[in-house]
Write an enzyme that holds these catalytic residues in place. Structure first.
Site, PDB file in Angstrom:
ATOM      1  N   GLU A  80       0.855  -1.189   0.000  1.00 34.75           N
ATOM      2  CA  GLU A  80       0.000   0.000   0.000  1.00 34.75           C
ATOM      3  C   GLU A  80       0.897   1.247   0.000  1.00 34.75           C
ATOM      4  O   GLU A  80       1.971   1.254   0.609  1.00 34.75           O
ATOM      5  CB  GLU A  80      -0.865  -0.016   1.258  1.00 34.75           C
ATOM      6  N   LYS A 179     -10.346   0.470  -1.084  1.00 36.20           N
ATOM      7  CA  LYS A 179     -10.240   0.236   0.365  1.00 36.20           C
ATOM      8  C   LYS A 179     -11.450   0.830   1.087  1.00 36.20           C
ATOM      9  O   LYS A 179     -11.832   1.974   0.855  1.00 36.20           O
ATOM     10  CB  LYS A 179      -8.944   0.857   0.889  1.00 36.20           C
ATOM     11  N   CYS A 211      -4.696  -3.384   4.180  1.00 35.99           N
ATOM     12  CA  CYS A 211      -4.265  -2.896   5.489  1.00 35.99           C
ATOM     13  C   CYS A 211      -5.341  -3.014   6.567  1.00 35.99           C
ATOM     14  O   CYS A 211      -5.666  -4.109   7.009  1.00 35.99           O
ATOM     15  CB  CYS A 211      -3.759  -1.460   5.361  1.00 35.99           C
TER      16      CYS A 211
END
Length: 458
Positions: A80, A179, A211
């Site tokens: 990321e 995300k 994440c």
């Protein structure tokens, strides 16, 4: 239940035979990238300057991708924020964004770069995948124009998303994921709902998230439970927080708890405690990297099962709560005391003897520990802890945790503070808890922040 025998600092919550066909396994790669960041992110830069920085980072990623492909890797995951870093505003991130279409458009940017406007970053990533015959996952920024009359449309007329893209070995865009659970990213918008993104290959079914998503049911658990993926591709910019949230510690535990492969690629930036990447199989880590000493990136490769559920080594499902409820609670300790791990108020009880059976409870969660120390250091104190409730400052995730850990000093008020080394050696211990969920992640972290492949069982 976790059972083990080793020198531990924290405990919480196979070779393939030669006759197996190539499609039964694949070689995976992840790259921990020391990202080149802009000097400042408070003042917007030109599109040309943004492209210059991103291409410098892609130059580094290109070497890793080529090296992985030369060593037989069929897929590689990069981290990321790997193209430009983090800590932007909505305005300062905008020059770094491109419009990323839905993969259903059947597009190979390397062959048709102008089809969706000016997309030099997508084109270059596509060509890297095509020219090296390897699947490539990269994390970039997506911009989507919206109607200014819509009350949800941002002032600049664009939604901006933290986005993963995957290109196959022909360079075709096969997956795009926005995300959902943003951590501290004011530059990006939250999609309307969690996206459940999967794609199929000849070497398994893959799912994607990013994440902070890993700490929530959607999309992380749903991809495994409802879409039956074999492997998760997981780019992250993870800041390590001991004792429970070091990257290699939690990511390896998640792969074991969900019983899938997890390919985790982290940023390498030691000044902000960012390191820790790995290729994790359902039964044990295959390879991992944790380095707080140098400033360099690292490529990791390993062979993993394409469809682990059909593997003889596939771990059986464990009903933690059912097991824990069969244990007659050990006498509740009179010396229970309160302490904190990352703002969470735990109930602790100390391991004063060299061996014993302990129970500590917090609300409706009871944690049971049986242990025996081979050699106890006089200046080290260990505790059993229990916590159930909303976690941390954000209070967005509901946690239940059973942990055995070393206190920072012999002062019990330091229990729960970060610790990296331990000398006390445990001959064996067994840890279990009456969790109210089937999704339980067994962490074991050894002294000097090392994992323990093959040394414990669930």
């Amino acid at each position: 239940m976790i059972t083990s025998s080793f020198q531990a600092s924290v405990a919480v919550l196979a070779l393939v035979t030669l006759h197996v066909s190539a499609l039964d396994t694949f070689i995976a790669a992840v790259y921990e990238h020391a990202v080149l960041r802009p000097k400042g992110t408070e003042t917007p830069v030109s599109r040309d300057d943004a492209l210059l920085l991103m291409n410098k980072n892609i130059d580094i990623l290109e070497k890793a991708i080529k090296q992985a492909a030369e060593q037989g890797a069929q897929i590689i995951v990069t981290p990321e924020d790997a193209l430009y870093g983090w800590k932007f505003t909505r305005e300062t991130i905008f020059p770094y964004l491109e419009d990323i279409p839905d993969p259903q458009v059947d597009w190979i940017p390397c062959q048709d770069p102008q089809r969706f406007g000016h997309t030099p970053i997508q084109t270059r990533l596509s060509c890297l995948a095509k020219n090296n015959s390897i699947y490539v996952l990269a994390n970039i920024g997506d911009k989507k124009r919206c109607n200014s009359q819509d009350s949800t449309c941002p002032p600049n007329g664009y939604y901006q998303y933290n986005t993963n893209v995957v290109y196959d070995a022909k360079g075709q865009l096969v997956a795009r994921y926005h995300k959902y659970h943003l951590y501290s990213e004011p530059q990006f918008d939250v999609p309307e709902k969690p996206e459940l993104v999967t794609f199929n290959t000849t070497f398994g079914r893959f799912g994607i998230f990013t994440c902070f998503d890993i700490l929530f049911h959607d999309p992380a658990v749903s991809l495994v439970k409802d879409f039956h993926v074999d492997t998760i591709l997981y780019p992250t910019a993870w800041m390590n927080v001991l004792p429970l949230l070091s990257a290699i510690e939690f990511h390896s535990a998640w792969a074991m708890g969900m019983r899938v492969n997890l390919l985790a690629a982290n940023i390498h930036h030691v000044q902000q405690n960012m390191t820790g990447s790995g290729i994790y199989a359902p039964h044990s880590p295959r390879v991992y990297h944790y380095d707080m000493e140098t400033d360099s990136g690292r490529l990791l490769l390993s062979e993993v099962d394409s469809r682990p559920r059909t593997s003889p080594a596939y771990p059986t499902a464990v009903d933690w709560s059912a097991y824990a409820t069969t244990i007659k609670p050990f006498p509740v300790q009179k010396n229970t005391f309160s302490g904190f791990i990352s703002r969470d108020a735990f109930n602790f009880t100390a391991l004063f003897e060299n061996a014993g059976n302990l129970t500590v409870c917090h609300k409706d969660l009871c944690c049971h520990l049986s242990y025996r120390m081979l050699r106890k250091e006089e200046n080290e104190v260990y505790v059993l802890g229990a916590f159930t409730g909303l976690h941390g400052r954000r209070r967005r995730e509901y946690w239940q945790v059973c942990t055995m850990l070393k206190c920072k000093t012999t002062d019990l008020t330091t229990c729960g503070q970060p610790v990296e080394t331990a000398l006390t050696r445990f001959d064996i211990f067994s840890l279990s808890g009456t969790f109210r969920t089937e999704y339980v992640f067994p962490e074991v972290l050894l002294t000097k922040v090392h994992l323990s492949p093959g040394k414990f069982e669930v």
